[in-house]
Design a protein around this motif. Structure first.
Motif, PDB file in Angstrom:
ATOM      1  N   GLY A  59      37.820  86.969 103.034  1.00 51.94           N
ATOM      2  CA  GLY A  59      38.789  87.974 103.195  1.00 51.94           C
ATOM      3  C   GLY A  59      39.124  89.078 102.347  1.00 51.94           C
ATOM      4  O   GLY A  59      40.069  89.799 102.456  1.00 51.94           O
ATOM      5  N   GLU A  60      38.454  88.920 101.065  1.00 53.39           N
ATOM      6  CA  GLU A  60      38.731  89.852 100.025  1.00 53.39           C
ATOM      7  C   GLU A  60      37.408  90.464  99.542  1.00 53.39           C
ATOM      8  O   GLU A  60      36.353  90.163  99.885  1.00 53.39           O
ATOM      9  CB  GLU A  60      39.381  88.976  99.095  1.00 53.39           C
ATOM     10  N   ASP A  61      37.716  91.760  99.127  1.00 51.59           N
ATOM     11  CA  ASP A  61      36.564  92.579  98.611  1.00 51.59           C
ATOM     12  C   ASP A  61      35.995  91.967  97.595  1.00 51.59           C
ATOM     13  O   ASP A  61      36.596  91.646  96.394  1.00 51.59           O
ATOM     14  CB  ASP A  61      37.051  93.895  98.439  1.00 51.59           C
ATOM     15  N   VAL A  62      34.532  91.906  97.202  1.00 49.78           N
ATOM     16  CA  VAL A  62      33.785  91.348  96.088  1.00 49.78           C
ATOM     17  C   VAL A  62      33.034  92.362  96.025  1.00 49.78           C
ATOM     18  O   VAL A  62      32.163  92.696  96.790  1.00 49.78           O
ATOM     19  CB  VAL A  62      33.187  89.860  96.360  1.00 49.78           C
ATOM     20  N   ILE A  63      32.373  92.586  94.471  1.00 49.54           N
ATOM     21  CA  ILE A  63      31.486  93.237  93.946  1.00 49.54           C
ATOM     22  C   ILE A  63      30.571  92.537  93.143  1.00 49.54           C
ATOM     23  O   ILE A  63      31.226  92.049  92.044  1.00 49.54           O
ATOM     24  CB  ILE A  63      31.996  94.754  93.356  1.00 49.54           C
ATOM     25  N   ASN A  64      29.556  92.466  93.432  1.00 51.05           N
ATOM     26  CA  ASN A  64      28.514  91.743  92.371  1.00 51.05           C
ATOM     27  C   ASN A  64      27.096  92.423  91.969  1.00 51.05           C
ATOM     28  O   ASN A  64      26.708  93.212  92.903  1.00 51.05           O
ATOM     29  CB  ASN A  64      28.044  90.425  93.150  1.00 51.05           C
ATOM     30  N   ASP A  65      26.640  92.355  90.848  1.00 49.60           N
ATOM     31  CA  ASP A  65      25.544  93.061  90.461  1.00 49.60           C
ATOM     32  C   ASP A  65      24.081  92.135  90.879  1.00 49.60           C
ATOM     33  O   ASP A  65      24.071  90.922  90.415  1.00 49.60           O
ATOM     34  CB  ASP A  65      25.560  93.275  88.857  1.00 49.60           C
ATOM     35  N   TYR A  66      23.096  92.818  91.423  1.00 51.37           N
ATOM     36  CA  TYR A  66      21.957  92.160  91.440  1.00 51.37           C
ATOM     37  C   TYR A  66      20.781  92.919  91.255  1.00 51.37           C
ATOM     38  O   TYR A  66      20.679  94.134  91.423  1.00 51.37           O
ATOM     39  CB  TYR A  66      21.846  91.706  93.208  1.00 51.37           C
ATOM     40  N   SER A  67      19.735  92.365  90.560  1.00 52.09           N
ATOM     41  CA  SER A  67      18.491  93.115  90.047  1.00 52.09           C
ATOM     42  C   SER A  67      17.494  93.284  91.335  1.00 52.09           C
ATOM     43  O   SER A  67      17.596  92.539  92.009  1.00 52.09           O
ATOM     44  CB  SER A  67      17.798  92.322  88.739  1.00 52.09           C
ATOM     45  N   MET A  68      16.972  94.519  91.011  1.00 53.91           N
ATOM     46  CA  MET A  68      16.107  94.775  92.343  1.00 53.91           C
ATOM     47  C   MET A  68      14.618  94.157  91.764  1.00 53.91           C
ATOM     48  O   MET A  68      14.149  94.033  90.599  1.00 53.91           O
ATOM     49  CB  MET A  68      15.882  96.356  92.408  1.00 53.91           C
ATOM     50  N   THR A  69      14.150  93.438  92.878  1.00 54.87           N
ATOM     51  CA  THR A  69      12.762  92.895  92.865  1.00 54.87           C
ATOM     52  C   THR A  69      11.489  94.053  92.952  1.00 54.87           C
ATOM     53  O   THR A  69      10.484  93.596  92.943  1.00 54.87           O
ATOM     54  CB  THR A  69      12.681  91.652  93.258  1.00 54.87           C
ATOM     55  N   SER A  70      12.236  95.069  93.944  1.00 58.17           N
ATOM     56  CA  SER A  70      11.178  96.017  94.218  1.00 58.17           C
ATOM     57  C   SER A  70      10.724  96.954  93.041  1.00 58.17           C
ATOM     58  O   SER A  70      11.481  96.991  92.121  1.00 58.17           O
ATOM     59  CB  SER A  70      11.578  96.843  95.281  1.00 58.17           C
ATOM     60  N   ALA A  71       9.874  97.498  93.088  1.00 61.34           N
ATOM     61  CA  ALA A  71       9.255  98.636  92.264  1.00 61.34           C
ATOM     62  C   ALA A  71       9.467  99.920  92.734  1.00 61.34           C
ATOM     63  O   ALA A  71       9.523 100.191  93.756  1.00 61.34           O
ATOM     64  CB  ALA A  71       7.699  98.319  91.975  1.00 61.34           C
ATOM     65  N   PRO A  72       9.757 100.854  91.604  1.00 64.41           N
ATOM     66  CA  PRO A  72       9.808 102.314  92.144  1.00 64.41           C
ATOM     67  C   PRO A  72       9.019 102.874  92.866  1.00 64.41           C
ATOM     68  O   PRO A  72       9.551 103.793  93.813  1.00 64.41           O
ATOM     69  CB  PRO A  72       9.786 103.106  90.591  1.00 64.41           C
TER      70      PRO A  72
END
Length: 233
Positions: A59-72
């Motif tokens: 019920g609450e807003d959460v912000i988490n950081d996640y690294s990308m595994t895809s390439a540019p």
């Protein structure tokens, strides 16, 4: 688009549709997002960067950081590797409550765990990763193998057991298709191996780490301590 102050900065969030959700191991999963044509410029990124994902947890807003595994060079999507740290934690809620076709607020890419591309040079890059720390390394390796045909890569990847080893199919496929440009060594801390050399944790007590202290350049991202690159020029 939505703007929000996060970690002292004004961050731009955009709604992205989940194209694919995949359970990788008992406590890790991946999310893949489609990037609409009108947001491609906003989601240009460098290998090793991350995005912030905003979602609801209990019920609450959460912000988490996640690294990308895809390439540019994979321009139509971004893929994230995510670890569930606790059964009732926020990332567990993210896994349970959001499915392919749902939309999430995703920030524009950020982060300084990057390398300057040097396609005309001969160089060797040695990477160490443990568990989910492989995520930015995987992005780097895919990008380097795609753009730098003179660069050789070595990966030392530690996990508790073979059941906990994430992205093995992708890594092994890269090793098969790129010949002697990529060599991978898997280490397990809680699973006996045929060769005792590969049994144990990858830490400062390990002889492999000790023998590489002479490398010239070290790049380490403080928020992702289990992902590390050494570059020998």
């Amino acid at each position: 688009m939505e703007q929000q102050i996060y970690k002292g900065k004004l961050i731009q969030f955009h709604r992205l549709k989940i194209a694919k959700k995949e359970e990788l191991t008992k406590n890790t999963f991946s999310l893949e997002f489609d990037i609409p044509e009108d947001l491609k410029e906003n989601f240009k990124f460098e290998a090793g960067q991350f995005v912030s994902v905003k979602f609801q947890s209990h019920g609450e807003d959460v912000i988490n950081d996640y690294s990308m595994t895809s390439a540019p060079y994979e321009k139509k999507k971004i893929s994230l590797g995510i670890k569930v740290n606790a059964p009732q934690g926020a990332t567990s809620q993210l896994f349970q409550n959001y499915q392919a076709g749902d939309e999430l607020l995703v920030s524009e890419p950020n982060g300084r765990f990057t390398l300057v591309s040097k396609p005309s040079e001969f160089r060797t890059i040695v990477a160490f990763a443990a568990g989910i720390g492989i995520t930015p390394i995987l992005s780097h390796f895919k990008n380097i193998l795609h753009n730098e045909h003179r660069t050789r890569l070595f990966l030392f990847f530690g996990n508790k057991s073979s059941e906990d080893l994430i992205y093995r199919d992708q890594l092994d496929n890269l090793a098969r298709t790129c010949g002697d440009r990529l060599q991978i060594f898997y280490f397990f801390s809680q699973e006996k191996t045929a060769d005792q050399f590969f049994y144990g944790r990858l830490d400062e007590k390990n002889s492999i780490l000790s023998s590489t202290r002479s490398c010239i350049l070290t790049i380490q991202m403080k928020s992702l301590p289990s992902g590390m690159l050494w570059m020998k020029c």
